[in-house]
Motif scaffolding. Structure first.
Motif, short mmCIF file in Angstrom:
data_model
loop_
_atom_site.label_atom_id
_atom_site.label_comp_id
_atom_site.label_asym_id
_atom_site.label_seq_id
_atom_site.Cartn_x
_atom_site.Cartn_y
_atom_site.Cartn_z
N THR A 120 78.59 -22.37 57.85
CA THR A 120 77.13 -22.33 57.87
C THR A 120 76.70 -21.09 58.64
N ASP A 121 75.42 -20.77 58.58
CA ASP A 121 74.88 -19.61 59.28
C ASP A 121 74.21 -19.98 60.58
N ALA A 122 74.46 -21.21 61.04
CA ALA A 122 73.85 -21.69 62.29
C ALA A 122 74.79 -21.47 63.47
N MET A 123 74.19 -21.29 64.65
CA MET A 123 74.96 -21.07 65.87
C MET A 123 74.20 -21.71 67.03
N TYR A 124 74.95 -22.16 68.03
CA TYR A 124 74.32 -22.77 69.21
C TYR A 124 75.19 -22.54 70.43
N VAL A 171 69.65 -22.97 70.22
CA VAL A 171 70.09 -22.88 68.82
C VAL A 171 69.51 -21.67 68.09
N TRP A 172 70.28 -21.23 67.12
CA TRP A 172 69.87 -20.23 66.13
C TRP A 172 70.19 -20.86 64.78
N PRO A 173 69.20 -21.48 64.10
CA PRO A 173 69.46 -22.14 62.83
C PRO A 173 70.00 -21.20 61.76
N ASP A 174 69.65 -19.92 61.87
CA ASP A 174 70.17 -18.91 60.95
C ASP A 174 70.44 -17.65 61.78
N VAL A 175 71.71 -17.27 61.91
CA VAL A 175 72.06 -16.13 62.75
C VAL A 175 71.46 -14.82 62.26
N ARG A 176 70.98 -14.80 61.03
CA ARG A 176 70.31 -13.58 60.54
C ARG A 176 69.09 -13.25 61.41
N ASP A 177 68.44 -14.30 61.95
CA ASP A 177 67.29 -14.07 62.84
C ASP A 177 67.73 -13.32 64.10
N LEU A 178 68.88 -13.70 64.66
CA LEU A 178 69.40 -13.01 65.83
C LEU A 178 69.76 -11.57 65.45
N LEU A 179 70.42 -11.40 64.32
CA LEU A 179 70.85 -10.07 63.89
C LEU A 179 69.67 -9.14 63.62
N SER A 180 68.53 -9.71 63.26
CA SER A 180 67.35 -8.89 62.98
C SER A 180 66.68 -8.39 64.27
N ARG A 181 67.10 -8.91 65.41
CA ARG A 181 66.51 -8.56 66.70
C ARG A 181 67.35 -7.49 67.39
#
Length: 183
Positions: A120-124, A171-181
């Motif tokens: 999955t693309d989620a991380m915590y 949590v990061w439900p979709d790590v793409r959000d983190l990568l976009s930062r």
């Protein structure tokens, strides 16, 4: 100049030393002084020697170095939880290197690993409730607090804790959000 790479068995001692130093600095009050001032380094040495000499297929440890010296590390357990995804089990950076982008760089690499190798693309991760500086960092890289629970004692030894310290799931439900930062 900061460089990032996968950890090897040769990194176990340096990673354990940073982990123990970080716990001594940030976990005081939650963890018993007798543990932090006593056998915490031996405990972390045993953990990291095992993790890095015989890595689990779902475990990834990355280190950040400056001039070939350890500045920080991150350890991710892929697909640890069906709901929350991959677990950032450890992220530690030496205080002298705080606010230089090393923690964010490690988090971005952890997220990239999850994106590339996770189901999955989620991380915590879990952060001590008392560690407000770490909470601020995690929210700055897009994490959000999802729940509160209690800390399990290291090595399942209850005497290593002071009472029942609390921890928060970030949590990061979709790590793409983190990568976009990107910083």
């Amino acid at each position: 100049m900061v460089s990032f790479r996968a950890a090897t068995g040769e990194d176990a001692e340096d990673v354990a030393a940073l982990h123990a130093e970080s716990w001594r600095r940030h976990y005081r009050g939650a963890y018993a002084d007798s543990f932090l001032d006593g056998d915490v380094l031996a405990d972390r040495r045993a953990v990291w020697s095992a993790r890095l000499t015989e890595p689990a297929p779902d475990g990834v440890t990355l280190v950040a170095e400056i001039d070939s010296e350890l500045a920080g590390f991150v350890h991710v357990v892929l697909d640890q939880d069906a709901r929350w995804g991959s677990l950032v089990d450890n992220l530690h950076v030496y205080p002298a290197h705080h606010r230089h982008g090393i923690g964010a760089g490690l988090m971005h690499r952890a997220a990239g690993t999850v994106l590339d190798r996770g189901a999955t693309d989620a991380m915590y991760l879990w952060v001590l409730e008392q560690n407000t500086a770490a909470q601020s960092f995690y929210t700055a890289v897009g994490g959000r607090i999802a729940e509160r629970s209690y800390v399990e004692p290291p090595g399942d030894a209850p005497g290593r804790l002071n009472g029942r310290p609390a921890k928060l799931r970030c949590v990061w439900p979709d790590v793409r959000d983190l990568l976009s930062r990107q910083r």
